[in-house]
Design an enzyme around this catalytic site. Structure first.
Site, PDB file in Angstrom:
ATOM      1  N   LYS A 248    -127.310  18.008  53.467  1.00 60.90           N
ATOM      2  CA  LYS A 248    -126.215  17.037  53.444  1.00 60.90           C
ATOM      3  C   LYS A 248    -124.928  17.650  54.020  1.00 60.90           C
ATOM      4  O   LYS A 248    -124.899  17.980  55.181  1.00 60.90           O
ATOM      5  CB  LYS A 248    -126.041  16.513  52.009  1.00 60.90           C
ATOM      6  CG  LYS A 248    -127.360  16.129  51.326  1.00 60.90           C
ATOM      7  CD  LYS A 248    -128.015  14.906  51.930  1.00 60.90           C
ATOM      8  CE  LYS A 248    -129.415  14.661  51.396  1.00 60.90           C
ATOM      9  NZ  LYS A 248    -129.516  14.527  49.944  1.00 60.90           N
TER      10      LYS A 248
ATOM     11  N   TYR B 184    -130.280  12.777  40.955  1.00 58.05           N
ATOM     12  CA  TYR B 184    -130.891  12.395  42.236  1.00 58.05           C
ATOM     13  C   TYR B 184    -132.338  11.914  42.000  1.00 58.05           C
ATOM     14  O   TYR B 184    -133.052  12.482  41.164  1.00 58.05           O
ATOM     15  CB  TYR B 184    -130.863  13.622  43.156  1.00 58.05           C
ATOM     16  CG  TYR B 184    -131.539  13.415  44.467  1.00 58.05           C
ATOM     17  CD1 TYR B 184    -130.949  12.661  45.468  1.00 58.05           C
ATOM     18  CD2 TYR B 184    -132.788  13.983  44.724  1.00 58.05           C
ATOM     19  CE1 TYR B 184    -131.581  12.461  46.686  1.00 58.05           C
ATOM     20  CE2 TYR B 184    -133.430  13.798  45.939  1.00 58.05           C
ATOM     21  CZ  TYR B 184    -132.817  13.024  46.911  1.00 58.05           C
ATOM     22  OH  TYR B 184    -133.441  12.827  48.108  1.00 58.05           O
TER      23      TYR B 184
ATOM     24  N   ARG C  31    -141.457  35.149  55.027  1.00 55.62           N
ATOM     25  CA  ARG C  31    -141.548  34.254  53.865  1.00 55.62           C
ATOM     26  C   ARG C  31    -140.642  34.779  52.741  1.00 55.62           C
ATOM     27  O   ARG C  31    -140.116  34.016  51.936  1.00 55.62           O
ATOM     28  CB  ARG C  31    -142.996  34.117  53.371  1.00 55.62           C
ATOM     29  CG  ARG C  31    -143.095  33.412  52.022  1.00 55.62           C
ATOM     30  CD  ARG C  31    -144.426  32.728  51.725  1.00 55.62           C
ATOM     31  NE  ARG C  31    -145.594  33.492  52.061  1.00 55.62           N
ATOM     32  CZ  ARG C  31    -146.068  34.543  51.360  1.00 55.62           C
ATOM     33  NH1 ARG C  31    -145.451  34.958  50.271  1.00 55.62           N
ATOM     34  NH2 ARG C  31    -147.156  35.163  51.758  1.00 55.62           N
TER      35      ARG C  31
HETATM   36  C1  PLP Z   1    -130.507  14.794  49.075  1.00 55.08           C
HETATM   37  C2  PLP Z   1    -130.270  15.333  47.730  1.00 55.08           C
HETATM   38  C3  PLP Z   1    -131.189  16.191  47.120  1.00 55.08           C
HETATM   39  C4  PLP Z   1    -132.501  16.552  47.780  1.00 55.08           C
HETATM   40  O1  PLP Z   1    -132.322  17.297  48.948  1.00 55.08           O
HETATM   41  P1  PLP Z   1    -133.394  17.318  50.165  1.00 55.08           P
HETATM   42  O2  PLP Z   1    -132.777  18.280  51.106  1.00 55.08           O
HETATM   43  O3  PLP Z   1    -133.498  15.922  50.673  1.00 55.08           O
HETATM   44  O4  PLP Z   1    -134.683  17.788  49.594  1.00 55.08           O
HETATM   45  C5  PLP Z   1    -130.881  16.690  45.877  1.00 55.08           C
HETATM   46  N1  PLP Z   1    -129.737  16.370  45.249  1.00 55.08           N
HETATM   47  C6  PLP Z   1    -128.835  15.530  45.786  1.00 55.08           C
HETATM   48  C7  PLP Z   1    -127.607  15.192  45.024  1.00 55.08           C
HETATM   49  C8  PLP Z   1    -129.065  14.979  47.041  1.00 55.08           C
HETATM   50  O5  PLP Z   1    -128.163  14.145  47.571  1.00 55.08           O
END
Ligand code: PLP
Length: 393
Positions: free
Chosen positions: A209, A112, A59
């Site tokens: 992403k 976001y 952790r």
């Molecule tokens: C997707 C996204 C997030 C959140 O990320 P997760 O991995 O889905 O929790 C935060 N900021 C931006 C700009 C994003 O595109």
């Protein structure tokens, strides 16, 4: 060897991988061990006190996860790095670790969706004052920062209309009042933009992403000033939003091709944006690489490429959006972005699903807007696909 001075393509491959692994393995082993054994109680004690390097419990730290953390650290030029189970884990842990009752955050209206929820629904309940400014109104942002601010939170380019804010200018304003500057760099990626070099103190990403790049693992990363990263790490250790070794391995593997993918996506996205801009059935294109984009000049100064994300509005209503999107073949109609395959969807089902039509209008999001995340497919094929879908209208 110091990767800090090497080019990004090299840092992405070798970051965290300069030392040899178990039995000479040339890829980082996935260490799924929860705990780490010691023969010597004194050594165990030293490691648990942080006086000696080593692992105690996954952790807190894990060897596979550390490979990923080191990659993002060298790519962004941070002093230290840590990671989280998701991008929202990175964002919420950073905000909750660094803010206290009575503190004030200044940020943007266009962050976001999940980040906006923290600002609007959760932080006020902890007596944190939140001021969200019109995203590209730099004078208003500077005026609000000058009133006194503990944390400036930026995101650029933004979701879904790719607005651009001047990191250097706003970081300078924030530092005058002693505020910490945090930037969500998910859309740009460390290949196209390095906020720490523009004055930010911390940079974070949804690693789900572009960093992962294959839509098969979730994660979040944070890098920047050592004292701040450590403060957030101490909170995450206890709060428990730790990244597991399996997704860490997939994200680190994805990051090895980050530069290749981003260079491809930069080039394809610009061609597609130019194609759409010239098409009579398209009302508007939002891409910072187009000279007609309002943030183009700032983007040119702070980005080395304009990224794989864009949005465009059709000449028409939501029925036409439905017809167009379902006519596309080379696309997943799905949430998320930054994958090897092209993804598309309207903000009303993706990034801004929680908002009403009126709220979307206030944010300048037309109902005929489509968010389009360019994959690594052949760009002629993508343009061909867009052409046939536009012709179907
Ligand atoms: C997707 C996204 C997030 C959140 O990320 P997760 O991995 O889905 O929790 C935060 N900021 C931006 C700009 C994003 O595109």
């Amino acid at each position: 060897m110091n990767l800090q001075s090497s080019k990004k393509g090299t840092a992405a491959v070798w970051g965290g991988e300069l030392e040899s692994f178990f039995k000479g393995a040339t890829t980082p082993p996935i260490v799924n061990s929860v705990t780490y054994a010691y023969h010597d109680l004194d050594e165990w004690h030293e490691v648990s006190l942080g006086k000696k390097e080593g692992y105690i419990y996954s952790r807190n730290t894990n060897p596979t996860v550390q490979v990923l953390e080191e990659k993002i650290r060298v790519l962004e030029g941070g002093e230290a790095a840590t990671s989280f189970a998701t991008g929202m884990g990175a964002i919420s842990n950073t905000l909750f670790a660094l803010l206290r009752p009575g503190k004030r955050v200044v940020s943007l209206k266009d962050t976001y969706g999940g980040t906006s929820r923290i600002f609007l629904d959760f932080l006020p309940g902890f007596q944190v004052q939140v001021t969200l400014c019109d995203t590209t109104d730099h004078e208003q942002l500077e005026a609000e920062i000058a009133k006194g601010c503990d944390l400036l939170y930026l995101e650029t380019p933004t979701n879904p209309t790719l607005k651009v804010v001047d990191i250097k200018r706003l970081a300078a304003a924030a530092h005058k009042v002693g505020a910490v500057v945090v930037v969500d760099n998910t859309f740009a990626t460390p290949i196209n933009q390095n906020p720490l070099k523009l004055g930010a103190d911390l940079v974070l990403h949804s690693a789900t992403k572009f960093l992962c790049g294959h839509s098969d693992a979730m994660g979040g990363v944070l890098t920047g000033r050592k004292d701040l990263v450590e403060a957030v790490f101490r909170f995450r250790e206890i709060n428990g939003a730790s990244l597991a070794p399996d997704p860490a391995y997939l994200i680190a593997r994805g990051m090895k091709t980050l530069e290749l993918r981003i260079e491809r996506q930069n080039t394809s996205a610009l061609k597609i944006a130019q194609f759409l801009k010239a098409h009579p059935k398209v009302m508007d294109v939002y891409y910072p690489g187009l000279p007609t984009h309002k943030g183009h000049e700032i983007a040119r100064q702070q980005m080395s490429g304009f990224g794989g994300m864009m949005s465009f509005a059709l000449n028409g209503n939501y029925d036409q959006v439905k017809k167009f999107l379902t006519s596309l073949k080379l696309v997943h109609l799905a949430a998320s972005l930054g994958s090897v395959s092209t993804l598309a969807g309207p903000p009303r089902t993706t990034s801004h699903v929680e908002l009403t039509e009126e709220q979307r209008r206030q944010l300048g999001i037309p109902e005929s807007l489509i968010r389009y995340s360019v994959g690594i497919e052949n760009v002629e094929d993508l343009i061909g696909d867009l052409t046939q879908a536009l012709n179907s209208l």
